[in-house]
Design a protein around this motif. Structure first.
Motif, PDB file in Angstrom:
ATOM      1  N   HIS A  76       0.812  -1.216   0.000  1.00  0.00           N
ATOM      2  CA  HIS A  76       0.000   0.000   0.000  1.00  0.00           C
ATOM      3  C   HIS A  76       0.850   1.274   0.000  1.00  0.00           C
ATOM      4  CE1 HIS A  76      -3.523  -2.417   0.361  1.00  0.00           C
ATOM      5  NE2 HIS A  76      -3.191  -2.895   1.540  1.00  0.00           N
ATOM      6  N   SER A 123      -6.166   0.097   4.747  1.00  0.00           N
ATOM      7  CA  SER A 123      -4.972   0.025   3.901  1.00  0.00           C
ATOM      8  C   SER A 123      -4.029   1.188   4.178  1.00  0.00           C
ATOM      9  CB  SER A 123      -5.378   0.026   2.425  1.00  0.00           C
ATOM     10  OG  SER A 123      -6.165  -1.102   2.116  1.00  0.00           O
ATOM     11  N   ASP A 126      -2.191   0.689   7.408  1.00  0.00           N
ATOM     12  CA  ASP A 126      -1.098  -0.259   7.194  1.00  0.00           C
ATOM     13  C   ASP A 126       0.110   0.441   6.576  1.00  0.00           C
ATOM     14  OD1 ASP A 126      -2.228  -2.481   8.278  1.00  0.00           O
ATOM     15  OD2 ASP A 126      -2.799  -3.400   6.386  1.00  0.00           O
ATOM     16  N   ARG A 153      -6.525  -1.934  -5.539  1.00  0.00           N
ATOM     17  CA  ARG A 153      -5.421  -1.717  -4.598  1.00  0.00           C
ATOM     18  C   ARG A 153      -5.366  -0.259  -4.179  1.00  0.00           C
ATOM     19  NH1 ARG A 153       0.679  -1.449  -6.708  1.00  0.00           N
ATOM     20  NH2 ARG A 153       1.764  -0.911  -4.772  1.00  0.00           N
ATOM     21  N   LEU A 439     -11.648  -4.114  -1.884  1.00  0.00           N
ATOM     22  CA  LEU A 439     -10.258  -4.429  -1.603  1.00  0.00           C
ATOM     23  C   LEU A 439     -10.143  -5.894  -1.223  1.00  0.00           C
ATOM     24  CD1 LEU A 439      -9.429  -1.221   0.413  1.00  0.00           C
ATOM     25  CD2 LEU A 439      -9.535  -1.572  -2.045  1.00  0.00           C
TER      26      LEU A 439
END
Length: 514
Positions: A76, A123, A126, A153, A439
């Motif tokens: 990510h 995401s 992260d 993504r 996702l």
């Protein structure tokens, strides 16, 4: 826009076309002639009105931050391949991600549902965690720097490449960051920390679900003043994610939601939300078999599916997106009852699934159905099974709720485009609610809308595209009356969460957790 003259940076990166620009430079789509691959090249340009020492410092700092970010290897975080100083400028060579920015998506398509924004939030959290562990601060988290790739993504880009705003009184040098997404302590004290990035994450999520930044003012100066003196603007699209957003937008960084707390909150939110992630269900009492009726073993009978279901399927199939998978009209369905009667002699004992063998726990009143079309799912007892030219439909006897499964080919990395193309021929009375990427492994997309059939009540539909390996996919469609949408959500949740591809029964379309 193309370069005035063909420009090759460092003898290998051939600039092709301008992909974007901002206060601190331009991003070019380029070709790496040495490795024969497409890349993005950031041309760092300090503002012309800065004194030379300040311009030189910005160039040095930018290159230093980019080199630090290049140490990151995370799905990510945009990959940084090279940092170059040539032609009197700094150039940063990055991974090229075919995508749209979160900012462009919200401006073009409207605010995101809280469910979709929560997945993006996980995401981004992260990505920031990976950067912070490596000792890298982003300091310019904003919707423009969040890319949503064609395969769903989520990518955080532009580490250390912030735009410049006017420094507050008492600061001797420019303050870097976007005025609408910068943390208050950075403006007030010049303090840069992990918590400052988390504030910017909260402001980015606010924009994702509200369609505007938390301090929406006519200019940067007014926004900064409001940031230092006022609470964020009250939300106009309330939902579960606002609890997380409020924790991230706490003025005092010591009391602000931490990364660990935000991760836990997002995990709990995703588990409660209606979507493709698993929702635990209390197990049924031991000893009760959960059976299914195989369509191969059940005697078929031909007839019309209840009129309401047939009309709903026909309208959706003809005008609102089945075109991505096939036909333009849906004739009368072939119906097979799905019942709770004992398994007939032609079905072996291995065809019965017990609670401790089923991939999901089923509440009372549900049975497990394995379909000859190559999938399995939980189905309410008493529902009927019908076929269409493109798939299989399950519906209740009242004809007001239906769940359609359409197997399809590979998604080719562009699931969202399937729904966007289908939206060009909407059903009558169409009102879009949301559309966005999912996702999930292999990519996916969902689409929610309401519509008005020629007769009967207004209907409400939720559609999902799910990759099932590299060579196939499924389109799932849930439809119920618009007036009953909230009441029917538990049924939708069980159907969607329990859906399985028979070829890979262990596969679930679980949202990656924070």
């Amino acid at each position: 826009m193309e370069p005035d003259d063909e420009l090759v940076v460092a003898g290998r990166y051939r600039l092709i076309a301008l992909a974007g620009f901002g206060g601190m430079g331009r991003v070019w789509r380029a070709h790496d002639d040495l490795l024969d691959r497409e890349v993005a090249v950031k041309e760092v340009l300090a503002p012309d009105d800065l004194p030379d020492p300040a311009r030189a410092k910005i160039q040095r700092d930018t290159v230093r931050e980019a080199r630090a970010a290049a140490r990151l290897d995370h799905p990510h975080v945009v990959g940084i391949f090279d940092v170059i100083q040539a032609s009197g400028r700094s150039w940063i060579v990055m991974e090229y991600v075919p995508s749209r920015s979160l900012h462009d998506i919200v401006i073009s398509d409207g605010p995101l549902p809280h469910r979709n924004a929560a997945r993006i939030a996980a995401s981004l959290l992260d990505a920031l965690d990976a950067a912070h562990r490596a000792g890298v601060l982003h300091l310019d988290v904003k919707p423009q720097n969040v890319l949503i790739a064609e395969d769903g993504r989520v990518v955080l880009t532009d580490f250390g490449l912030a735009t410049m705003i006017t420094a507050p009184a008492g600061h001797d040098e420019p303050l870097m960051g976007s005025p609408f997404y910068i943390a208050p302590e950075r403006v007030r004290d010049g303090a840069s920390s992990r918590q400052a990035d988390l504030w910017s994450l909260g402001a980015t999520l606010y924009m994702a679900v509200e369609g505007r930044p938390p301090y929406d003012r006519p200019d940067a100066a007014e926004a900064i003043t409001a940031l230092l003196t006022e609470a964020p603007d009250p939300p106009q699209h309330p939902g579960p994610l606002h609890t997380v957003i409020a924790g991230l937008l706490t003025t005092d960084p010591e009391r602000r939601l931490t990364a660990d707390d935000a991760r836990l909150a997002l995990r709990n939110l995703n588990r409660r939300a209606v979507g493709v992630h698993a929702v635990p269900v209390s197990p049924r009492p031991a000893g009760k078999a959960v059976r299914y009726r195989s369509t191969a073993a059940t005697p078929r009978w031909r007839g019309l599916l209840v009129a309401g279901i047939a009309a709903a399927i026909a309208t959706i199939g003809a005008t609102a997106g089945v075109r991505a998978y096939g036909s333009e009209s849906v004739p009368a369905a072939v119906v097979t009852p799905v019942s709770a009667s004992p398994t007939p002699p032609s079905v072996t004992l291995t065809d019965a699934v017990r609670d401790d063998e089923a991939p999901v726990s089923l509440p009372e009143g549900w049975l497990w159905h394995v379909d000859t079309a190559g999938f399995a799912l939980p189905v309410p007892r008493g529902w009927q099974r019908g076929t269409t030219p493109d798939g299989v439909c399950f519906g209740d006897t009242n004809g007001v709720r239906s769940f359609t499964v359409e197997p399809g080919g590979p998604l080719d990395g562009r699931p969202l485009r399937r729904w966007q193309d289908a939206e060009q021929k909407p059903p009558p009375g169409y009102q879009k609610i949301s559309m966005g990427p999912l996702l999930i492994t292999g990519g996916g997309a969902d689409w929610e809308y309401s519509w008005q059939p020629a007769t009967g009540p207004r209907m409400h539909t939720y559609r999902m595209l799910l990759a099932a390996g590299d060579d196939r996919s499924y389109a799932l469609t849930w439809t119920s009356r618009d007036a009953d949408w909230s009441l029917d959500l538990p049924v939708q949740r069980i159907l969607v969460n329990g859906f399985r591809d028979s070829a890979e029964p262990a596969v679930t379309w679980t949202i990656p957790g924070p």
